[in-house]
Design an enzyme around this catalytic site. Structure first.
Site, short mmCIF file in Angstrom:
data_model
loop_
_atom_site.label_atom_id
_atom_site.label_comp_id
_atom_site.label_asym_id
_atom_site.label_seq_id
_atom_site.Cartn_x
_atom_site.Cartn_y
_atom_site.Cartn_z
N SER A 75 -25.43 27.53 62.14
CA SER A 75 -25.42 28.96 61.81
C SER A 75 -26.82 29.55 61.87
O SER A 75 -27.82 28.86 61.66
CB SER A 75 -24.84 29.18 60.41
N1 SAH Z 1 -22.46 24.79 58.29
C1 SAH Z 1 -22.72 24.42 59.66
C2 SAH Z 1 -22.10 25.42 60.60
C3 SAH Z 1 -21.36 24.72 61.67
S1 SAH Z 1 -20.26 25.71 62.63
C4 SAH Z 1 -24.21 24.25 59.91
O1 SAH Z 1 -25.00 24.56 59.02
O2 SAH Z 1 -24.57 23.76 60.96
C5 SAH Z 1 -18.72 25.44 61.80
C6 SAH Z 1 -18.21 24.03 61.74
O3 SAH Z 1 -16.89 24.08 61.17
C7 SAH Z 1 -18.05 23.31 63.09
O4 SAH Z 1 -18.78 22.11 63.07
C8 SAH Z 1 -16.55 23.05 63.19
O5 SAH Z 1 -16.22 21.82 63.81
C9 SAH Z 1 -16.14 23.05 61.73
N2 SAH Z 1 -14.72 23.32 61.49
C10 SAH Z 1 -13.89 24.21 62.10
N3 SAH Z 1 -12.65 24.15 61.58
C11 SAH Z 1 -12.70 23.21 60.59
C12 SAH Z 1 -11.74 22.67 59.68
N4 SAH Z 1 -10.47 23.10 59.66
N5 SAH Z 1 -12.14 21.71 58.82
C13 SAH Z 1 -13.42 21.25 58.80
N6 SAH Z 1 -14.37 21.70 59.65
C14 SAH Z 1 -14.02 22.67 60.53
#
Ligand code: SAH
Length: 225
Positions: A75
């Site tokens: 993010s």
């Molecule tokens: N907090 C992260 C942001 C990553 S983007 C950071 O700081 O880097 C969002 C993430 O949510 C992705 O890695 C994606 O695979 C995950 N995601 C999407 N749907 C999900 C679900 N149902 N359960 C767990 N993770 C999920």
């Protein structure tokens, strides 16, 4: 407040060369409305370049989302800062659940500020990389799990705060069930192109969402990857 040690010489070296870049990022976040000194302090010291591939490390202190593989992104720092601030504003939570570990950066920011962080990721490869980063940074208060985060993590409920870092059209009722009565849930809600960052709190009768702004997150997906 926890202080991370940077155990390897490699990590220490990189951390030092990027301190100026981190300081500039903090100034920018401050100019863009981030006020909480605790959040700015952590972002000013956490090596975000260790949460992206080496080829992207030089861009790690730009205020932008970056690819982390498997179509996912780390993010944007402003978003991480705003969400963290929105969680802390209420009261300092002790137990926080994050849905969507991704690179692990948001979890690491939280881990510097609260006692226990729980994080769930559906893509195993991303989770493995995030765990490696937590180890390398000596972060020992994050528990992580490979699962569909829409189910939350009931064994560790209730949580004082839940953070969603991927966007669904609605927030599953099962997540509110795992929130303490005076807890807070922060996350993007809505269809692609029309997402809003919401903060939910209980007003004594129901969970009520307050809009914090327009955002753009990757979608919350079902099942495991
Ligand atoms: N907090 C992260 C942001 C990553 S983007 C950071 O700081 O880097 C969002 C993430 O949510 C992705 O890695 C994606 O695979 C995950 N995601 C999407 N749907 C999900 C679900 N149902 N359960 C767990 N993770 C999920």
């Amino acid at each position: 407040m926890r202080l991370f040690s940077l155990p390897t010489p490699e990590a220490r070296g990189l951390g030092m060369t990027s301190q100026r870049a981190r300081d500039r990022l903090v100034e920018r976040l401050r100019a863009e409305g981030i006020r909480d000194p605790r959040v700015l302090e952590v972002i000013g010291r956490l090596p975000r370049h260790l949460f992206v591939e080496e080829a992207l490390a030089s861009r790690a202190y730009e205020d932008t989302a970056l690819p982390i593989g498997r179509g996912q992104t780390i993010s944007q720092p402003w978003v991480v800062a705003r969400m963290t601030e929105a969680v802390l504003e209420h009261k300092l939570p002790e137990r926080v659940l994050e849905i969507g570990t991704g690179s692990g950066y948001q979890a690491a920011v939280l881990a510097a500020l609260v006692k226990n962080v729980y994080t769930v990721e559906r893509i195993e490869e991303l989770l493995r990389n995030a765990r490696r980063r937590f180890r390398k940074l000596g972060i020992d208060n994050i528990r992580s799990r490979h699962d569909d985060g829409r189910l939350g993590w009931p064994e560790h409920a209730p949580f004082d705060a839940i953070l969603l870092t991927a966007a669904g059209e609605t927030v599953a009722a099962s997540l509110f069930d795992q929130l303490a009565p005076d807890g807070v849930l922060v996350g993007p809600v809505g269809a692609p192109g029309a997402q809003r960052l919401l903060r939910y709190r209980h007003d004594g009768k129901a969970w009520v969402g307050e809009t914090l702004g327009a955002v753009s997150f990757v979608p919350l997906l079902g099942g495991l990857g």
